[in-house]
Design a protein around this motif. Structure first.
Motif, mmCIF file in Angstrom:
data_model
loop_
_atom_site.group_PDB
_atom_site.id
_atom_site.type_symbol
_atom_site.label_atom_id
_atom_site.label_comp_id
_atom_site.label_asym_id
_atom_site.label_seq_id
_atom_site.Cartn_x
_atom_site.Cartn_y
_atom_site.Cartn_z
ATOM 1 N N VAL A 5 0.849 -1.190 0.000
ATOM 2 C CA VAL A 5 0.000 0.000 0.000
ATOM 3 C C VAL A 5 0.882 1.238 0.000
ATOM 4 C CG1 VAL A 5 -1.787 1.286 1.191
ATOM 5 C CG2 VAL A 5 -1.821 -1.220 1.237
ATOM 6 N N GLU A 6 0.788 2.013 -1.089
ATOM 7 C CA GLU A 6 1.561 3.245 -1.203
ATOM 8 C C GLU A 6 0.796 4.418 -0.583
ATOM 9 O OE1 GLU A 6 2.203 1.115 -5.287
ATOM 10 O OE2 GLU A 6 0.547 1.528 -3.917
ATOM 11 N N SER A 25 2.583 -6.113 3.876
ATOM 12 C CA SER A 25 2.031 -7.034 4.855
ATOM 13 C C SER A 25 1.682 -8.340 4.170
ATOM 14 C CB SER A 25 0.783 -6.434 5.514
ATOM 15 O OG SER A 25 -0.230 -6.230 4.546
ATOM 16 N N GLY A 26 1.579 -9.378 4.979
ATOM 17 C CA GLY A 26 1.106 -10.654 4.459
ATOM 18 C C GLY A 26 2.178 -11.708 4.274
ATOM 19 N N TYR A 94 2.888 6.506 -9.198
ATOM 20 C CA TYR A 94 4.061 5.809 -8.688
ATOM 21 C C TYR A 94 3.626 4.518 -8.001
ATOM 22 C CZ TYR A 94 7.137 9.649 -9.807
ATOM 23 O OH TYR A 94 7.877 10.598 -10.485
ATOM 24 N N TYR A 95 4.318 3.444 -8.358
ATOM 25 C CA TYR A 95 4.001 2.121 -7.831
ATOM 26 C C TYR A 95 5.205 1.541 -7.099
ATOM 27 C CZ TYR A 95 0.237 2.215 -11.319
ATOM 28 O OH TYR A 95 -0.854 2.552 -12.072
ATOM 29 N N CYS A 96 4.962 0.895 -5.980
ATOM 30 C CA CYS A 96 6.013 0.079 -5.407
ATOM 31 C C CYS A 96 5.742 -1.378 -5.773
ATOM 32 C CB CYS A 96 6.119 0.240 -3.891
ATOM 33 S SG CYS A 96 4.763 -0.446 -2.946
ATOM 34 N N ALA A 97 6.798 -2.163 -5.786
ATOM 35 C CA ALA A 97 6.692 -3.547 -6.202
ATOM 36 C C ALA A 97 7.721 -4.382 -5.465
ATOM 37 C CB ALA A 97 6.876 -3.665 -7.711
ATOM 38 N N ALA A 98 7.443 -5.674 -5.364
ATOM 39 C CA ALA A 98 8.308 -6.602 -4.645
ATOM 40 C C ALA A 98 8.767 -7.709 -5.572
ATOM 41 C CB ALA A 98 7.567 -7.186 -3.450
ATOM 42 N N TRP A 113 2.529 -5.921 -6.639
ATOM 43 C CA TRP A 113 2.444 -4.493 -6.925
ATOM 44 C C TRP A 113 1.444 -3.826 -6.002
ATOM 45 C CZ3 TRP A 113 5.331 -1.999 -10.703
ATOM 46 C CH2 TRP A 113 6.068 -2.833 -11.558
ATOM 47 N N GLY A 114 1.733 -2.581 -5.656
ATOM 48 C CA GLY A 114 0.741 -1.770 -4.975
ATOM 49 C C GLY A 114 -0.234 -1.167 -5.970
#
Length: 123
Positions: A5-6, A25-26, A94-98, A113-114
């Motif tokens: 969550v951004e 989270s998760g 803008y997106y954050c990603a893992a 992805w957020g």
């Protein structure tokens, strides 16, 4: 599933600063390298920066090197993007990603992805 969550987007004048946050989270946060991408209207999603799992290494696109800084706080399961000297052309979602892969510059290598946060820079 890893939820991302951004937050922190908004409207800023050219030359100003913003700090984006991405709360995870998760799943175990330290299993993932984290990246930030952006997408402007009519353009492809673009790599901005990434940070390795322990935060030892960072990578930047040439367009933001020296202006943007990525960091992470593994105790808070959060990754940050400090954006300074913003320009009108930085306007985008803008997106954050893992990612669990070792290649950080390609959007296709990210697993989660957020939802994105809008950054608008007025000139």
């Amino acid at each position: 599933q890893l939820q991302l969550v951004e937050s922190g987007g908004g409207l800023v004048q050219a030359g100003g600063s913003l700090r984006l946050s991405c709360a995870a989270s998760g799943r175990t946060f330290t299993n993932y390298a984290m990246g930030w991408f952006r997408q402007a209207p009519g353009k492809e999603r673009e790599f901005m920066t990434a940070i390795t799992r322990a935060g030892a290494s960072t990578y930047y696109a040439e367009s933001v090197k020296g202006r943007f800084t990525i960091s992470r706080d593994n105790a808070k399961n959060t990754v940050y993007l400090q954006m300074n000297t913003l320009k009108a052309e930085d306007t985008a979602v803008y997106y954050c990603a893992a990612s669990t892969s070792g290649y950080y510059r390609s959007a296709g290598t990210y697993d989660y992805w957020g939802q994105g946060t809008q950054v608008t820079v007025s000139s």
